[in-house]
Design a protein around this motif. Structure first.
Motif, PDB file in Angstrom:
ATOM      1  N   LEU A   3       0.865  -1.073  -0.012  1.00  0.00           N
ATOM      2  CA  LEU A   3       0.015   0.107   0.072  1.00  0.00           C
ATOM      3  C   LEU A   3       0.807   1.126   0.052  1.00  0.00           C
ATOM      4  CD1 LEU A   3      -2.855  -1.015   2.780  1.00  0.00           C
ATOM      5  CD2 LEU A   3      -2.767  -1.173   0.232  1.00  0.00           C
ATOM      6  N   PRO A   4       0.311   2.195  -0.555  1.00  0.00           N
ATOM      7  CA  PRO A   4       1.124   3.481  -0.646  1.00  0.00           C
ATOM      8  C   PRO A   4       0.870   4.439   0.916  1.00  0.00           C
ATOM      9  CG  PRO A   4      -0.898   3.910  -1.709  1.00  0.00           C
ATOM     10  CD  PRO A   4      -0.710   2.610  -1.416  1.00  0.00           C
ATOM     11  N   LEU A  53       6.657  19.186   6.162  1.00  0.00           N
ATOM     12  CA  LEU A  53       5.984  19.595   4.859  1.00  0.00           C
ATOM     13  C   LEU A  53       5.789  18.268   4.313  1.00  0.00           C
ATOM     14  CD1 LEU A  53       8.029  22.517   3.697  1.00  0.00           C
ATOM     15  CD2 LEU A  53       5.389  22.413   4.443  1.00  0.00           C
ATOM     16  N   ALA A  54       6.504  17.035   4.340  1.00  0.00           N
ATOM     17  CA  ALA A  54       6.324  15.788   3.935  1.00  0.00           C
ATOM     18  C   ALA A  54       4.931  15.279   4.337  1.00  0.00           C
ATOM     19  CB  ALA A  54       7.545  14.862   4.234  1.00  0.00           C
ATOM     20  N   ASN A  55       4.508  15.757   5.370  1.00  0.00           N
ATOM     21  CA  ASN A  55       3.163  15.034   5.832  1.00  0.00           C
ATOM     22  C   ASN A  55       1.931  15.615   5.100  1.00  0.00           C
ATOM     23  OD1 ASN A  55       4.599  13.472   7.826  1.00  0.00           O
ATOM     24  ND2 ASN A  55       4.787  15.235   9.146  1.00  0.00           N
ATOM     25  N   PHE A  56       2.255  16.435   4.161  1.00  0.00           N
ATOM     26  CA  PHE A  56       1.067  17.031   3.390  1.00  0.00           C
ATOM     27  C   PHE A  56       0.433  16.020   2.550  1.00  0.00           C
ATOM     28  CE2 PHE A  56      -0.313  19.045  -0.735  1.00  0.00           C
ATOM     29  CZ  PHE A  56      -1.120  19.879  -0.233  1.00  0.00           C
ATOM     30  N   ARG A  57       1.282  15.108   2.081  1.00  0.00           N
ATOM     31  CA  ARG A  57       0.606  13.907   1.133  1.00  0.00           C
ATOM     32  C   ARG A  57       0.109  12.689   1.933  1.00  0.00           C
ATOM     33  NH1 ARG A  57       5.341  12.409  -2.611  1.00  0.00           N
ATOM     34  NH2 ARG A  57       3.639  11.140  -3.756  1.00  0.00           N
ATOM     35  N   PRO A 113      -2.842  12.644   4.054  1.00  0.00           N
ATOM     36  CA  PRO A 113      -4.202  11.988   3.610  1.00  0.00           C
ATOM     37  C   PRO A 113      -4.476  11.602   2.408  1.00  0.00           C
ATOM     38  CG  PRO A 113      -3.650  14.599   4.708  1.00  0.00           C
ATOM     39  CD  PRO A 113      -2.688  13.881   4.354  1.00  0.00           C
ATOM     40  N   PHE A 114      -3.767  12.036   1.293  1.00  0.00           N
ATOM     41  CA  PHE A 114      -3.849  11.467   0.166  1.00  0.00           C
ATOM     42  C   PHE A 114      -3.375  10.058   0.195  1.00  0.00           C
ATOM     43  CE2 PHE A 114      -3.303  15.938  -0.729  1.00  0.00           C
ATOM     44  CZ  PHE A 114      -4.316  16.432  -1.103  1.00  0.00           C
ATOM     45  N   LYS A 115      -2.177   9.626   0.676  1.00  0.00           N
ATOM     46  CA  LYS A 115      -1.833   8.171   0.652  1.00  0.00           C
ATOM     47  C   LYS A 115      -2.691   7.301   1.653  1.00  0.00           C
ATOM     48  CE  LYS A 115       3.242   9.356   0.574  1.00  0.00           C
ATOM     49  NZ  LYS A 115       4.525   9.060   0.950  1.00  0.00           N
ATOM     50  N   TRP A 133      -8.625   2.795  -0.749  1.00  0.00           N
ATOM     51  CA  TRP A 133      -9.289   2.451  -1.897  1.00  0.00           C
ATOM     52  C   TRP A 133      -8.483   1.114  -2.207  1.00  0.00           C
ATOM     53  CZ3 TRP A 133     -13.207   2.208  -4.472  1.00  0.00           C
ATOM     54  CH2 TRP A 133     -13.314   1.691  -6.109  1.00  0.00           C
ATOM     55  N   LYS A 134      -7.135   1.103  -2.349  1.00  0.00           N
ATOM     56  CA  LYS A 134      -6.448  -0.182  -2.663  1.00  0.00           C
ATOM     57  C   LYS A 134      -6.948  -1.290  -2.054  1.00  0.00           C
ATOM     58  CE  LYS A 134      -2.091  -1.799  -4.369  1.00  0.00           C
ATOM     59  NZ  LYS A 134      -0.593  -1.451  -4.469  1.00  0.00           N
TER      60      LYS A 134
END
Length: 365
Positions: A58-59, A69-73, A75-77, A83-84
């Protein structure tokens, strides 16, 4: 035919118990189909296939505390992972989903609960992880390795099983002669085993590095697992001492032989390491990793210390006192014997079988 998903990973402390559970399930029923779900880029994506099982990544990722700042992504992950996982569960149609902790187990168990698939949690530590606490409300059973876990989980769901470990750890006593041959050491000399987890432990390594000569002068021989980052420095030090009484390696695959040869152990206090030390009945000095989540390694260590089954040295004090503590313990066979006797009482040799039985009970309910 029963189908089971096992999810989680990130560290050996999550992966090895997961594989041990899978092996026990296969031993009971070879026709059981098992699918692992892990996190992309984490060690389970390599270790699980080596153990003979299929894994899907899983991503998902954890919180990056060094670069916010890297944590911005994140929620999308998480959304992509959910979904996966939805598609994995719809395709695989498992009878039960097992979570062993780590990034991947969160989305997997959340989606399993959403789709009506019963779940079981295996919590290795004495202080429950965030993921397991979050998914516990909907779990059918929660298998734990330490007492007093009702502070984290619903009491009626808790089953005390212990942590499943590799079977070869149970059979070390018959391998002592083989172990000394493997490591090229003297069977008549007291042997210290140093393990800092699969990645090594910088504080422990630096303490041993500084005190190596003192340890050798006190008639000890050493098996030293350093991890990759410290191996070159350690090898240079051993070569400079021109001694044949230190076996040094970045990673020891033959841990059954390492335990077989050891008279005493210095180790981190990860849940898996603690469970292995109990089964191997080794007098130990534990140096908990202070940055472990919720300081759970200190909690793990204290469960042994409070039973007079191990000694503890704080990480911040290790460079100054660890070597002296090792020498003090090695000089007292009476104390070593007492620690060994007490740690044996905490061992749970049938943990894997008991967890597998709980899984099958859920399927057959």
């Amino acid at each position: 035919m029963s189908k089971i998903i096992i999810s989680g990973g990130g560290t050996g402390g999550h992966i090895y118990p997961a594989v041990a559970i899978a092996n026990e399930l296969k031993a009971i029923d070879p026709n059981i189909e098992i699918l692992f779900v892990g996190a992309e880029g984490k060690m389970e994506m390599e270790k699980v296939p080596k153990a003979g099982y299929k894994i899907i990544g899983l991503p998902i990722a954890g919180i990056n505390r060094s670069n916010m700042l890297a944590n911005f992504r994140l929620p999308f992950k998480l959304i992509k992972s959910l979904w996966k996982t939805y598609k994995i569960i719809k395709d695989f149609k498992p009878n039960v989903a097992i979570g062993v902790g780590g990034y991947a187990s969160g989305p997997t168990l959340i989606m399993a609960n959403f789709l009506g698939v019963p779940t079981l949690i295996q919590e290795q530590n004495s202080f429950a992880g965030i993921t397991n606490k979050f998914v516990a409300k909907r779990a059918k059973k929660i298998c734990v390795a330490y007492p007093n876990m009702e502070q984290f989980f619903p009491k009626e769901k808790i089953v005390m099983t212990g942590n499943p470990v590799r079977k070869d750890i149970l059979e070390t006593k018959s391998k002592r002669e083989q172990a000394f041959k493997h490591f090229g050491l003297d069977a008549e000399r007291k042997t210290l085993l140093i393990i800092g987890g699969s990645q090594g432990a910088r504080t422990i390594n630096e303490a041993i590095f500084a005190g190596l000569n003192d340890l050798i002068s006190n008639d000890l021989q050493i098996i030293w697992q350093t991890g990759k980052l410290f191996i070159d420095k350690a090898k240079t030090k051993v070569e400079s001492l021109q001694t044949n009484r230190v076996y040094v390696s970045d990673f020891i695959y033959e841990m059954d032989l390492a335990y077989a040869a050891a008279d005493l152990v210095v180790s981190r206090a990860g849940a898996l390491s603690v469970s292995e030390l109990c089964l191997a009945e080794k007098p130990s000095i534990l140096v908990p990793l202070p940055t472990a989540a919720e300081d759970h390694q200190t909690q793990n260590a204290m469960s042994l210390v409070n039973a007079n089954a191990a000694w503890i040295v704080k990480d911040v004090e290790a460079r100054n006192v660890l070597v002296d503590k090792v020498i003090t313990l090695a000089d007292s066979q009476e104390v070593m014997n007492q620690l060994s006797k007490n740690i044996k009482t905490l061992a749970r040799p049938n943990a894997g079988k008991e967890i597998a039985a709980e899984v099958l009970n859920i399927i057959n309910a």
